[in-house]
Design an enzyme around this catalytic site. Structure first.
Site, PDB file in Angstrom:
ATOM      1  CD  GLU A  24      -2.742  -1.093   2.561  1.00  0.00           C
ATOM      2  OE1 GLU A  24      -2.462  -0.273   3.469  1.00  0.00           O
ATOM      3  OE2 GLU A  24      -3.545  -2.033   2.720  1.00  0.00           O
TER       4      GLU A  24
ATOM      5  CB  SER B  78      18.583  -7.130  -8.713  1.00  0.00           C
ATOM      6  OG  SER B  78      18.569  -6.029  -7.863  1.00  0.00           O
TER       7      SER B  78
ATOM      8  CG  HIS C 263       7.989 -10.191 -10.722  1.00  0.00           C
ATOM      9  ND1 HIS C 263       8.783 -11.218 -10.273  1.00  0.00           N
ATOM     10  CD2 HIS C 263       8.825  -9.184 -11.038  1.00  0.00           C
ATOM     11  CE1 HIS C 263      10.053 -10.838 -10.323  1.00  0.00           C
ATOM     12  NE2 HIS C 263      10.111  -9.615 -10.779  1.00  0.00           N
ATOM     13  CB  SER C 264       7.909  -6.368  -8.409  1.00  0.00           C
ATOM     14  OG  SER C 264       7.794  -5.752  -9.685  1.00  0.00           O
TER      15      SER C 264
END
Lengths: 410, 380
Positions: free
Chosen positions: B57, B143, B272-273
């Protein structure tokens, strides 16, 4: 062959040295930072190259050939009993091994991983005998997976070991680029300093003797941009051992570039423990007319050209930059300020090589001291051909170096 | 002459302890957990779920730039962490913050990293969710996919050389198993007989690539045999099964010096993101079904309620407490100072070299000359 003395004792021997002679005997080393321009040559000079001797004899003149064997052990030095001279003689690959072995004895965390480094002793015999001495766990044979064993090395380094990752040929480390760029160079930074990666990545590279394009890569061009790593190139048994030891003691990841054709260079090195500073350049031949910056194998081509140049009346200053990342701009700068003319001789390709970066760095920092534009002699932007003559033409030859100096100095 | 078939005649079995109603499946063997551990596991799973919801959020509100949720994979995260010891070294991909949570990373520390403020251990250098903690033996998230797998093997090699009573653990998704690093690391772990546990979160999706496009093998567990690595397929949404499997794996890894591969079958409920909208490539009702009917948190709650260790009051108390703690942590993190400009140049090497000092000087001069072009809240 000359003896090399480290630091202490240099002052005493200085007085016995005739000025301006390059008799291959007592050339001395003086402490780095007290360097200032002097008339008498009193800096370290590499003597692995027997052709350093000023009195030219027909034997030394090899105008038609490029340097096949940069080191000729002179007859008189072998006649003199080796026990009377300090230090011991060995070949470059043995010097690397000695440095590695001494560090492995000194620190139990040092270990080696790579293809065929164990009982086979390494494809260039740098790790010969180490597996027998230190065990299979400390000298680890890996499967053919460069990215992965480099990754393993990084994981081991983060957990407290000090690994040496050997690329059988530097070109193979292109497969490890992801681990080297994204993890090796980066993790100390992105973790906020929590994890260090004291890894040494080493291997032979450069143009060899008809090894084909894939085995003639100059990886220093590709890696120079990666932040977080240091790069050094050795060129003599003395600095090979010194740089190996310094790299192993460094907390940063270091890539040590060796050259396929230099492994059999012979030199007498000190018995005592010594290291070579990773960020320092080496003054090979002080001079007044032009600064020639070079490293690795090209140093020998430059020294060969230096002979011819001296005959023609020039006095070149030759600096082996040794530290490819970062550049030793202190030494290089002092040289530029003295001679005002710069020639860079490298084996990298013209585009994006070490020479290109060095040219930019010198222009940026020492522009006002230059009397002429910098000349950079590099290999052409072509894959290295297999055919012998063609390969010869892709590598900078002494004749070109002579011409370039003449052009610079006119 | 017989060719080995490309697929097994029987698909690998999936180890399960609890059914969907949270009841023990009869004849299932598992490592029992005490009430204390079970309640701690459950609280952590709820915390992880709430952490994800609140931070997601926050990203949508523009307060942080990016976030990756682990919704649907809470059991894998927490149960595996509970089965390890604090000496075991963890090499995560990026969907395992629960392991850090279990080990004691505070909500404030999570928030600090996501906001990249001065208190972030990473000194603001990485994207959100790229946590790392030296003291909790959790290596900084990178990453790049699957690069951590050979790192884990290297760490296991180091632990083996030091003869420590610990193992290395690494996590990766189904997509990560296609990377070369996975194969070589598995191979090499087997050859070097290293104490490493490979935990694959097979959640069905690699961004938009379903597993049917990722590989044609019978999932990941079967690959273990190809490398000489003992393996098991586990129901990743069953906390008890995950706990038992990882517990046993750890014992084998440390005592027998062998790698173990665990395939935890689950579903990536979230996108996924925050840069992804998964409804674009998969049906929304599929996502909803996994979110509601197959929620690992609910399933475990049913089990602890059956045992009388939990109730609805404890539930609502926990959830509201966590939520308010999180909102508070976010407020503090948001207002905290950002890392100073020097931190741009430190830690590239152990000591700052002269060229970086020069670059730092240049940057500061530029900032001083054009102060209005630079953010006012970043200290110089």
């Amino acid at each position: 062959m000359a003896a090399i003395f480290q630091g202490v004792g240099a002052a005493a021997a200085l007085s016995s040295l005739p000025s301006n002679s390059f008799d291959s005997k007592n050339i001395l080393f003086s402490p780095r930072r007290s360097f200032s321009v002097r008339k008498a040559p009193s800096f370290v000079v590499v003597r692995s190259d027997g052709t350093m001797n000023l009195d030219l004899n027909p034997k030394g003149r090899r105008a038609q050939q490029f340097i096949a064997n940069a080191v000729a052990t002179k007859e008189d030095s072998s006649a003199a009993s080796s026990s009377s001279k300090p230090g011991h003689e060995l070949l470059l690959f043995e010097a690397l091994r000695e440095g590695l072995e001494e560090e492995m004895e000194r620190d139990p965390r040092v270990c080696v991983m790579g293809e065929d480094v164990g009982h086979y002793g390494g494809s260039y015999k740098v790790t010969k005998g180490l597996a027998t001495k230190f065990g299979d766990l400390r000298v680890l044979d890996t499967p053919i997976a460069e990215n992965s064993f480099t990754g393993m090395g990084i994981g081991a380094a983060m957990t407290g070991l000090r690994p040496v990752v050997e690329g059988m040929n530097m070109g193979f480390l292109l497969l490890a680029f992801n681990q080297i760029s994204n993890n090796c160079g980066m993790l100390h930074y992105t973790s906020g300093g929590q994890f260090t990666i004291p890894i040494v990545i080493r291997g032979p590279g450069g143009v060899g003797r008809q090894l084909g394009a894939e085995h003639s890569q100059r990886l220093e061009s590709y890696f120079q941009s990666v932040p977080g790593i240091q790069m050094v190139a050795c060129s003599t048994p003395y600095n090979a051992k010194g740089l190996m030891k310094a790299a192993l003691r460094s907390e940063n990841p270091v890539i040590l570039f060796e050259h396929v054709l230099l492994y059999n260079l012979k030199e007498r090195i000190p018995d005592e423990d010594y290291i070579c500073n990773l960020e320092e350049a080496e003054m090979v031949r002080p001079g007044e007319h032009v600064t020639i910056l070079t490293y690795s194998r090209m140093r020998y081509h430059v020294m060969q050209a230096a002979k011819t140049l001296v005959n023609k009346g020039y006095d070149p200053e030759v600096v082996d930059i040794r530290s490819l990342k970062p550049f030793d701009l202190y030494t290089i700068g002092n040289s530029v300020k003295k001679t005002h003319r710069v020639l860079i001789v490298e084996e990298c390709m013209r585009t994006g090589g070490i020479g290109a970066s060095l040219t930019a760095a010198i222009t940026e920092n020492f522009h006002d001291y230059l009397d002429a534009p910098i000349i950079c002699l590099s290999s052409q932007d072509v894959p290295t051909p297999y055919a012998g003559r063609l390969e010869e033409w892709t590598v900078v030859q002494p004749a070109q170096i002579v011409t370039a100096v003449e052009q610079l100095c006119q | 002459m017989r060719f080995l078939s490309e697929s097994p005649s029987v698909y690998s079995q999936c180890y399960r302890v609890l059914d969907d109603a949270g009841q023990l499946i009869s004849h299932s063997n598992f490592v029992p957990v005490s009430e204390e551990v079970a309640v701690k596991m459950y609280s952590n799973m709820v915390t992880l779920q709430t952490l994800d919801t609140v931070f997601y959020e926050a990203q949508r509100q523009g307060r942080i730039s990016f976030y990756v949720t682990s919704i649907g994979e809470e059991a894998i995260n927490i149960a595996s962490a509970a089965a390890l010891t604090s000496d075991d070294i963890v090499f995560p991909q990026y969907r395992e913050p629960g392991v850090l949570l279990w080990r004691g990373f505070t909500l404030q520390e999570f928030a600090n990293q996501c906001f990249g403020n001065k208190a972030d251990y990473g000194k603001g250098r990485q994207m959100p969710i790229h946590y790392g903690s030296n003291k909790l033996n959790y290596f900084t998230v990178s990453s790049t996919i699957a690069t951590q797998i050979p790192h884990a093997v290297g760490a296991a090699y180091s632990l083996k050389m030091d003869k420590k009573d610990a193992c290395a653990v690494t996590y990766f998704g189904d997509g990560g198993t296609s990377e070369g690093d996975f194969h070589a690391a598995m191979n090499f772990a087997a050859v070097t007989e290293s104490p490493v546990i490979f935990i694959c979160r097979n959640n069905g999706w690699a961004i938009s690539t379903p597993t049917s496009d990722q590989f044609r093998s019978d999932g990941i567990a079967v690959r273990g045999q190809a490398y000489g690595v003992r393996s098991i397929r586990v129901d990743g949404n069953d906390a008890l099964a995950m706990y038992s499997a990882v517990r046993s794996a750890r014992q084998m890894a440390v005592n027998e010096h062998r790698p173990i591969l665990i395939e935890a079958v689950t579903y990536r409920v979230g996108h996924h993101s925050t840069s992804d909208d998964s409804t674009k490539y998969r049906p929304a009702d599929e996502i909803e079904w996994w979110r509601m009917a197959r929620d690992p948190v609910t399933r475990f709650r049913k089990w602890i309620e059956i045992n009388g260790w939990w109730g609805s009051e404890a539930e609502s108390q926990l959830r509201s407490s966590i939520r308010s703690q999180l909102l508070h942590a976010i407020q503090i993190a948001e207002r905290a100072e950002k890392p100073p400009v020097n931190d741009l140049f430190t830690d590239v090497y152990d000591n700052i070299p002269s060229n970086l000092r020069e670059q730092e000087k240049l940057l500061k001069e530029t900032i001083n000359r054009h102060p209005k072009d630079y953010p006012a809240d970043v200290p110089i």
